[in-house]
Enzyme design. Structure first.
Site, PDB file in Angstrom:
ATOM      1  N   HIS A 164     -12.765   5.307  10.208  1.00  7.98           N
ATOM      2  CA  HIS A 164     -13.140   4.737   8.898  1.00  7.98           C
ATOM      3  C   HIS A 164     -12.411   5.436   7.749  1.00  7.98           C
ATOM      4  CE1 HIS A 164     -16.565   3.100  11.209  1.00  7.98           C
ATOM      5  NE2 HIS A 164     -16.620   4.314  11.702  1.00  7.98           N
ATOM      6  N   SER A 291      11.785   4.861  -9.188  1.00  7.27           N
ATOM      7  CA  SER A 291      11.228   3.852 -10.078  1.00  7.27           C
ATOM      8  C   SER A 291      12.117   3.760 -11.310  1.00  7.27           C
ATOM      9  CB  SER A 291       9.808   4.266 -10.464  1.00  7.27           C
ATOM     10  OG  SER A 291       9.466   3.712 -11.716  1.00  7.27           O
ATOM     11  N   LYS A 297       9.080   9.367  -9.397  1.00  7.23           N
ATOM     12  CA  LYS A 297       8.682   8.610  -8.210  1.00  7.23           C
ATOM     13  C   LYS A 297       9.696   8.592  -7.085  1.00  7.23           C
ATOM     14  CE  LYS A 297       5.611   5.509  -8.528  1.00  7.23           C
ATOM     15  NZ  LYS A 297       4.336   5.416  -7.852  1.00  7.23           N
ATOM     16  N   GLU A 304       6.888   0.174   3.459  1.00  9.49           N
ATOM     17  CA  GLU A 304       6.178  -0.915   2.769  1.00  9.49           C
ATOM     18  C   GLU A 304       6.779  -2.271   3.115  1.00  9.49           C
ATOM     19  OE1 GLU A 304       4.495   1.229  -1.268  1.00  9.49           O
ATOM     20  OE2 GLU A 304       6.510   0.444  -1.258  1.00  9.49           O
TER      21      GLU A 304
END
Ligand code: ARG
Length: 483
Positions: A164, A291, A297, A304
């Site tokens: 979980h 970024s 970043k 992804e």
């Protein structure tokens, strides 16, 4: 026959048609823009068919020789980019056949004896897919090897295991990597099983009912490598089924979707692990992007995208399976729609597997003979995180069970201990012995061995468990299998 006549698509089915196709309908029905990708298998299958026609005395040896010569030239033309693909000739099959006839005349027109594009295309797709399955199997082996190497280096690194997404119990990071090795090894198994059903010969089914020529289907199957491990030729047994079903493509697509789902789960973990709040791992800069606005970043674009592309492969499975639904026997043009999803599935899966092998395992540096630039693991961050969530609570319960308590009572006693520890914001192992003993008198000094992360890990010495000795045994087993 004049070139002009050959260029007209109507030359494939003649005089019956009283009006030409509109440009829109031509574009709508043509598949050559994408199925030209099948040219090598199309020629290979045609040559096997022609060789058999000659051996059976259905065409002359001269015609056969002319077909072979013509096909050799076409092969060179396509390879060099000189071949002119024509939309008005609809698909790869008619384009190649028209060029053959242009080159060798009547012999070219005899090639299609005892054959239809229906059994031709089914054969081509199967041959092509078989080759791609073999390539995918190799890529899956490479990915498993990369994961295995990371596992080997990190058997003793402790990671908080989650259920979980809550800290559950400590596990070996190597063990965690091996979980993915298992998934990808099952994927490889699945592809090999699908391959058996892909590798069967439709040729001989002709349009749908078989053919009146005395074809030797077994010879063609053998020639095309469509045989089982004992060399027995594998034929599609029913002509109607041979030209119409694409279940082999659907199965392949399902196996691909599953493999991508496994990649997607791994991606999700990599993304989480490399976020600042975890900082468990780092992947090489070449798999990340910056970024345009936030200078600090480094985004995990590759995992992804892999997660995103999983949706597209799963979508192709839905497309293919829906394509089949509602088709009466035998061949219907719907089936032409099998190719783009299939091609895209293969391309996406192969690229993803390739890139993941490298991102995880690194790239071979020929100078050092070593792989470099794979994922970097931060054991301290992992171990620290494992200390936070009472990952050894089960171990305390097990300790009490070994002292004679029923498990449910032990569970309850430990729940009280965890509650107290969390009130004081300390780990169970940081509670003084006297405090621990308040939760149960059976607790003694040796409890601290059970409460250590490493003690917890070592205790899970069951086959398939996370104890380093078990993980090492599993690694050795996989090594043997993959070599
Ligand atoms: N391009 C077609 C396909 O991909 C080849 C078979 C065409 N057969 C036919 N009867 N129109 O399915």
């Amino acid at each position: 026959m004049s070139n002009n006549q050959l260029d007209k698509k109507s030359s494939a089915w003649s005089a019956l048609f009283s009006e030409p196709m509109s440009e829109l309908v031509q574009r709508y029905t043509a598949s050559v823009s994408f199925d030209k990708r099948l040219w090598q298998v199309d020629i290979t299958a045609s040559l096997a068919h022609a060789g058999m026609l000659a051996a059976q005395g259905i065409i002359s040896t001269e015609d056969h020789a002319a077909i072979v010569r013509g096909m050799q030239q076409i092969w060179t033309e396509i390879e060099s980019g000189a071949f002119v693909w024509k939309q008005e000739l609809e698909d790869v099959h008619l384009n190649i056949e028209a060029r053959l006839t242009q080159l060798v005349g009547d012999a070219g027109k005899r090639l299609h004896t005892g054959r239809s594009r229906n059994d031709q295309v089914a054969t081509d797709v199967r041959l092509w897919l078989r080759g791609e399955i073999d390539a995918i199997a190799e890529l899956l082996t490479a990915l498993q090897t990369s994961l295995l190497e990371v596992a080997e280096r990190n058997v003793d690194v402790i990671l908080p295991g989650f259920t979980h997404l809550q800290v559950a119990q400590p596990v070996s990071f190597g063990h965690h990597m091996l979980a993915y090795v298992e998934m990808f090894s099952r994927d490889a198994e699945r592809f090999l099983e699908v391959r058996r059903r892909v590798n069967r010969l439709p040729l001989g089914a002709a349009a749908l009912a078989g053919t009146s020529y005395p074809l030797d289907r077994k010879r063609v199957a053998k020639e095309l490598g469509m045989h089982d491990e004992h060399g027995a030729p594998q034929l599609c047994r029913n002509s109607l089924d041979a030209v119409s079903d694409r279940d082999f493509a659907i199965e392949f697509s399902a196996a691909s979707a599953l493999a991508m789902v496994h990649i997607s789960r791994l991606s999700e973990e990599l993304i989480v692990w490399m976020s600042q709040n975890f900082s468990f791992i780092r992947i090489a800069d070449r798999f990340t992007t910056g970024s345009s606005i936030m200078p600090q970043k480094k985004n995990p674009d590759v995992p992804e995208l892999a997660r995103g592309k999983t949706g597209r492969v799963v979508g192709h499975l839905m497309g293919l399976i829906t394509l089949m639904k509602g088709q009466p026997l035998a061949y219907n043009k719907d089936n032409q729609e099998d190719k783009e999803p299939l091609f895209d599935t293969v391309d996406t899966l192969k690229d993803t597997l390739r890139i993941f092998s490298e991102m995880i395992g690194g790239q071979l540096n020929p100078a050092s003979g070593q792989k470099e630039g794979g994922i970097v693991v931060y054991p301290q961050a992992m171990e620290q995180a494992a200390r936070k969530g009472y990952a050894t609570a089960t171990d305390l319960a097990d300790y009490l069970v070994k002292k004679g308590l029923p498990f449910r009572d032990a569970h309850e006693a430990v729940a009280h201990a965890v509650k107290a520890a969390s009130t004081h914001q300390v780990d169970l192992s940081e509670l003084p012995l006297a405090v621990l003993q308040q939760f149960h008198p059976a607790i003694e000094k040796d409890v601290f061995d059970a409460l250590s992360l490493r003690g917890s890990l070592n205790a899970r010495n069951v086959s398939g468990g996370t104890a380093p000795v078990q993980v090492r045994a599993q690694i050795a087993w996989h090594r043997e299998r993959l070599c």
